[in-house]
Design a protein around this motif. Structure first.
Motif, PDB file in Angstrom:
ATOM      1  N   TRP A 249      20.798 -25.279  -3.208  1.00 35.08           N
ATOM      2  CA  TRP A 249      19.590 -24.464  -3.111  1.00 35.08           C
ATOM      3  C   TRP A 249      19.670 -23.242  -4.037  1.00 35.08           C
ATOM      4  CZ3 TRP A 249      15.837 -23.839   1.291  1.00 35.08           C
ATOM      5  CH2 TRP A 249      15.701 -25.021   2.035  1.00 35.08           C
TER       6      TRP A 249
ATOM      7  N   THR B 192      23.817 -26.583   0.828  1.00 33.04           N
ATOM      8  CA  THR B 192      23.003 -27.751   1.174  1.00 33.04           C
ATOM      9  C   THR B 192      22.291 -27.507   2.499  1.00 33.04           C
ATOM     10  OG1 THR B 192      24.931 -28.789   2.216  1.00 33.04           O
ATOM     11  CG2 THR B 192      24.473 -29.349  -0.085  1.00 33.04           C
ATOM     12  N   ASP B 193      22.833 -26.577   3.304  1.00 33.11           N
ATOM     13  CA  ASP B 193      22.200 -26.148   4.550  1.00 33.11           C
ATOM     14  C   ASP B 193      21.922 -24.647   4.436  1.00 33.11           C
ATOM     15  OD1 ASP B 193      21.302 -25.559   7.073  1.00 33.11           O
ATOM     16  OD2 ASP B 193      23.235 -25.928   8.067  1.00 33.11           O
TER      17      ASP B 193
ATOM     18  N   ASP C 171      13.547 -27.126  -2.961  1.00 31.16           N
ATOM     19  CA  ASP C 171      14.126 -27.218  -1.630  1.00 31.16           C
ATOM     20  C   ASP C 171      13.357 -26.300  -0.696  1.00 31.16           C
ATOM     21  OD1 ASP C 171      16.538 -28.921  -2.133  1.00 31.16           O
ATOM     22  OD2 ASP C 171      17.011 -27.275  -3.502  1.00 31.16           O
TER      23      ASP C 171
ATOM     24  N   TYR D  31      11.586 -23.837  10.251  1.00 29.22           N
ATOM     25  CA  TYR D  31      12.311 -23.765  11.514  1.00 29.22           C
ATOM     26  C   TYR D  31      11.516 -22.916  12.513  1.00 29.22           C
ATOM     27  CZ  TYR D  31      16.106 -24.875   8.246  1.00 29.22           C
ATOM     28  OH  TYR D  31      16.885 -25.434   7.264  1.00 29.22           O
TER      29      TYR D  31
ATOM     30  N   PRO E 294      15.014 -27.108  13.215  1.00 32.29           N
ATOM     31  CA  PRO E 294      14.158 -27.706  12.184  1.00 32.29           C
ATOM     32  C   PRO E 294      12.888 -28.306  12.793  1.00 32.29           C
ATOM     33  CG  PRO E 294      16.433 -28.414  11.924  1.00 32.29           C
ATOM     34  CD  PRO E 294      16.355 -27.721  13.249  1.00 32.29           C
TER      35      PRO E 294
END
Length: 465
Positions: A271, A277-278, A307, A311, A321
């Motif tokens: 990102w 990635t999270d 990306d 949430y 999410p």
């Protein structure tokens, strides 16, 4: 000083032995504007020249002109012409550059390698990563040290990479501790086998500043993830101005000014140019005393919009999410729309010093001073250059402004680039120029140069075929 077997070409592929004579394999090139096609031309090539057989807008370039190096004698072509009533002289030559390189701008948000990391081509060191510039990664390649200061293999690899890049061919480069990238001037970079599509709209803070009002009322918090400056709308000045309430969010990073965070992650291919990635990994505990509450809506997005995730905080104030609301999709698409296409830019950088100036004038320093003062215009294959201030004649030129194949090489190893010096005839003679070598434009197509050539006409790059 060339020794070429009959019927063969030399190591530089620019001269051949034809029947016992050294002949130039490439003809002198005359670039002619295609007016009907509306092709782009350099400013001085648009005048109506009247010199016999050649088109009125012809301009003699150094492409294919040959060289007189070492220049104890006049340059290959010193051409007179009359432009809008002014008597002008253009001196053209193919200059040999050991002191040269390329600056490569790669439009990508990906992390290609750390600053100072060695860049290799064919396994040999050819340059290094230099400072990143707002959405672009920058490489500095070549230079006399790589060309001639180390092993022969390194010199050959450097010369081959520079030549290909300057002639707008693709070159695969590997960065120590980083990525592999295919670079080609005017084309999108290919990073680790994946073509790039867009560069970022700005840093995370800039993205907040541009689009904060797009999110007001649709979501309670927005975090724009970025390797350099991650933005948080509720804390950012843009959010404050439009009355965005506090949310109690906690960012795990180095806080700069309100709503701006450095070093939320190490650089990478995730990102916003991070390793993430999270994106939730950069969030700490939410603070209920400062506005955190169950049901709070959170949008996390990268600086390209590539990306994004949505949430909602649960009863324990943990982000869960959820599907992206349709009302938010246009704002993410707007980030994407404002991202420019990823391209590779290649600038040739050279120092036009040494004896080549003696091919222009008997007093070389006068040429340097004339170029620096703007009296003499320096071009490369007809393309305008950026001239560095200070001593010498150091310039940069965008290789996409030259015809393909305009650059050559010699086995030194060194690059060969076309140069043109254009100035009023009276000023040229005042420099100590080689007045006896001046020939009219109309004559060069017939007479050729020191090594037998033939003239040819080519449309300017970008003109319709």
């Amino acid at each position: 000083m060339c020794y070429i077997a009959p019927g063969q070409t030399g190591a530089c592929d620019r001269y051949g032995n034809v029947g016992g004579r050294i002949l130039r394999t490439d003809p002198v090139t005359l670039l002619s504007r295609s007016v009907a096609a509306g092709g782009a031309v350099v400013p001085f090539a648009g005048s109506e020249w009247q010199d016999g057989m050649l088109p009125g807008d012809a301009f003699v370039t150094g492409i294919g002109s040959g060289t007189t190096y070492p220049d104890y004698k006049p340059a290959p072509f010193i051409v007179s012409s009359r432009i809008d009533g002014a008597d002008m002289v253009t001196v053209v030559t193919e200059a040999i550059f050991s002191y040269c390189g390329v600056k490569v701008k790669i439009d990508t948000d990906r992390h290609l390698g750390t600053e100072g990391a060695v860049v290799r081509a064919g396994g040999e060191a050819v340059g290094h990563v230099t400072t990143a510039e707002y959405g672009s990664q920058m490489l500095s390649l070549g230079g006399v040290s790589h060309l001639t200061g180390h092993s022969k293999a390194e010199g050959r690899a450097t010369c081959a990479a520079l030549l290909a890049l300057c002639n707008r061919e693709p070159v695969e480069l590997t960065i120590e501790g980083g990525s592999s990238v295919v670079v080609q001037a005017g084309c999108a970079p290919i990073v680790d086998g994946v073509p790039e599509r867009r560069m970022r709209v700005g840093c995370g803070s800039a993205t907040i500043g541009m689009f904060a009002d797009q999110w007001l009322g649709l979501v309670d918090e927005v975090v724009v993830v970025d390797d350099h400056i991650t933005g948080v709308v509720s804390e950012h000045q843009a959010g404050k101005v439009i009355g965005w309430p506090e949310t109690g969010i906690k960012i795990l990073g180095q806080r700069s000014t309100p709503g701006r965070y450095f070093r939320v992650s190490e650089p990478g291919l995730g990102w916003g140019g991070t390793r993430l990635t999270d994106p939730l990994a950069i969030l700490g505990p939410w603070n209920a005393k400062k506005g955190a509450r169950p049901g709070l809506r959170l949008l996390m997005v990268s600086t390209t919009g590539e990306d994004c995730a949505y949430y909602v905080l649960d009863e324990a104030l943990q982000p869960v999410p959820q599907p992206m609301p349709e009302a938010l999709r246009p704002s993410v698409a707007l980030i994407d729309e404002n991202c420019e296409p990823s391209l590779c830019t290649v600038l040739f950088v050279g120092g036009a010093g040494g004896s080549l100036r003696a091919g222009v004038t008997r007093n070389p320093v006068r040429l340097t001073r004339s170029v620096q003062a703007g009296e003499t215009r320096l071009t490369v294959g007809g393309a305008g250059v950026f001239l560095w201030p200070g001593g010498g004649i150091t310039f940069m030129v965008d290789v996409t402004r030259l015809p393909r194949g305009a650059f050559g090489y010699v086995p030194t190893p060194a690059l060969v680039a076309p140069l043109e010096f254009t100035l009023p005839r009276a000023a040229y003679l005042a420099l100590g120029g080689h007045g006896g070598a001046i020939r009219p434009l109309a004559g060069i197509g017939v007479e050729g140069g020191e090594y037998v050539t033939a003239a040819r006409l080519e449309p300017w790059p970008g003109a319709a075929e």
